[in-house]
Write an enzyme that holds these catalytic residues in place. Structure first.
Site, short mmCIF file in Angstrom:
data_model
loop_
_atom_site.label_atom_id
_atom_site.label_comp_id
_atom_site.label_asym_id
_atom_site.label_seq_id
_atom_site.Cartn_x
_atom_site.Cartn_y
_atom_site.Cartn_z
N SER A 15 58.46 30.09 66.66
CA SER A 15 58.10 28.77 66.13
C SER A 15 58.03 27.76 67.26
O SER A 15 58.30 28.09 68.43
CB SER A 15 59.13 28.31 65.08
OG SER A 15 60.40 28.12 65.68
N SER A 138 64.16 20.01 79.25
CA SER A 138 64.06 18.89 78.33
C SER A 138 64.18 17.59 79.13
O SER A 138 64.69 17.60 80.26
CB SER A 138 65.19 18.96 77.29
OG SER A 138 65.26 17.80 76.50
N TYR A 151 74.12 20.37 75.25
CA TYR A 151 72.69 20.61 75.47
C TYR A 151 72.27 20.07 76.84
O TYR A 151 71.56 20.74 77.60
CB TYR A 151 71.91 19.94 74.35
CG TYR A 151 70.42 20.17 74.36
CD1 TYR A 151 69.89 21.43 74.09
CD2 TYR A 151 69.54 19.11 74.59
CE1 TYR A 151 68.52 21.63 74.06
CE2 TYR A 151 68.18 19.30 74.57
CZ TYR A 151 67.66 20.57 74.30
OH TYR A 151 66.30 20.76 74.27
N LYS A 155 70.73 22.23 79.91
CA LYS A 155 69.37 21.97 80.37
C LYS A 155 69.34 21.42 81.80
O LYS A 155 68.41 21.71 82.56
CB LYS A 155 68.68 21.00 79.41
CG LYS A 155 68.41 21.60 78.03
CD LYS A 155 67.50 22.83 78.10
CE LYS A 155 67.04 23.28 76.72
NZ LYS A 155 66.15 24.45 76.77
N THR A 186 59.08 19.82 66.12
CA THR A 186 59.55 21.17 65.84
C THR A 186 60.82 21.08 64.98
O THR A 186 61.23 20.00 64.57
CB THR A 186 59.88 21.91 67.15
OG1 THR A 186 61.05 21.31 67.74
CG2 THR A 186 58.73 21.84 68.14
#
Length: 271
Positions: A15, A138, A151, A155, A186
């Site tokens: 996805s 990101s 996160y 990243k 998303t």
């Protein structure tokens, strides 16, 4: 650059950005290898592609399964030309409330597993002396964003690994690209982990109104064609944040020049 006859292997391909990259590269003539945990969803993506496709479902945290998949991927057509380390999971929780296991889980999926997959493929790429390694980081890999401490840590770390690797491979013919998306429409927020490790289950308005995945994929692949090493795909404030922390090309060139001048050989000779 033509992608006709090339093979692109994408993790997290069921996805979002991963599926969109598969569709865009397939439209440009590449054969596609799709990996992710959900074989049924991978099959749906494969059914939408106009080129040859191989499904390699596995959990990126399972190094044995990943190594077996690497053997199948490199043996399928005989070469992998593009590898996209895209599998990942986000977070929405304040640090003070977040269980340590959430940090371990996110760093394992978003950083350690992506490094392990790349390490397994490196001999294939360096032996061929060509190819593209792409790391989906990101804007949160450039800027510390509240509610995403785990996160951001993962990243940021992925960019550090990729930048160092780019320097090491700068004389090899293998290109390394870092992609820093901002808000892309998303399920990233819906699937994000909360403080106790459960899925959030709802999205953010900024994500829902973000860049359509297919548009993000087109921008990313156009940038790869242009030879960009750090690719920022964002708009508005997020773009400004990313650009303000962009690593200058001159810095990448300086590191490459160090390697060309024998930096690695000198370091190894001192051991």
């Amino acid at each position: 650059m033509s992608f006709e006859g090339k093979t692109a292997w994408i993790t997290g391909a069921s996805s979002g950005i991963g599926a969109a990259l598969a569709k865009e590269w397939a439209a440009r003539g590449a054969a596609i290898i799709l990996s992710g945990r959900d074989e049924a969803r991978l099959a749906e993506v494969a059914a939408s592609l106009p080129t040859e496709t191989l499904l390699l479902p596995f959990d990126v945290r399972d190094e044995g399964a990943m190594e077996a998949a690497t053997d199948k991927a490199t043996g399928w057509i005989g070469h992998v030309d593009i590898f996209v380390a895209n599998a990942g999971i986000s977070q929405r929780s304040p640090a003070v409330d977040t269980a340590m296991q959430v940090y371990r889980d996110i760093i394992e999926v978003d950083l350690t597993a992506q490094i392990a997959a790349t390490q397994a493929l490196l001999p294939h790429f360096t032996a061929r002396g060509s190819g593209h390694l792409m790391f989906i980081s990101s804007i949160a890999g450039k800027v510390g964003v509240p509610m995403r401490t785990a996160y951001c840590a993962a990243k940021h770390g992925l960019i550090g690994y990729a930048d160092a690797l780019r320097g090491e491979l700068s004389q090899s013919g293998v290109a390394v690209h870092v992609v820093c998306p901002g808000s892309v429409a998303t399920d990233v927020s819906r699937n994000a982990l909360t403080a106790d490790g459960s899925k959030r289950g709802r999205s953010d308005k900024v994500i829902d109104n973000g860049i359509p995945p297919q548009e993000a994929a087109r921008r990313i692949i156009d940038a790869v064609e242009a030879g960009e090493r750090e690719i920022i795909v964002a708009e508005g404030m997020e773009q400004a944040m990313g650009e303000s922390r962009r690593t200058p090309d001159a810095m990448f060139d300086q590191v490459a020049a160090m390697v060309a001048a024998g930096y690695m050989e000198k370091m190894q000779a001192e051991d």
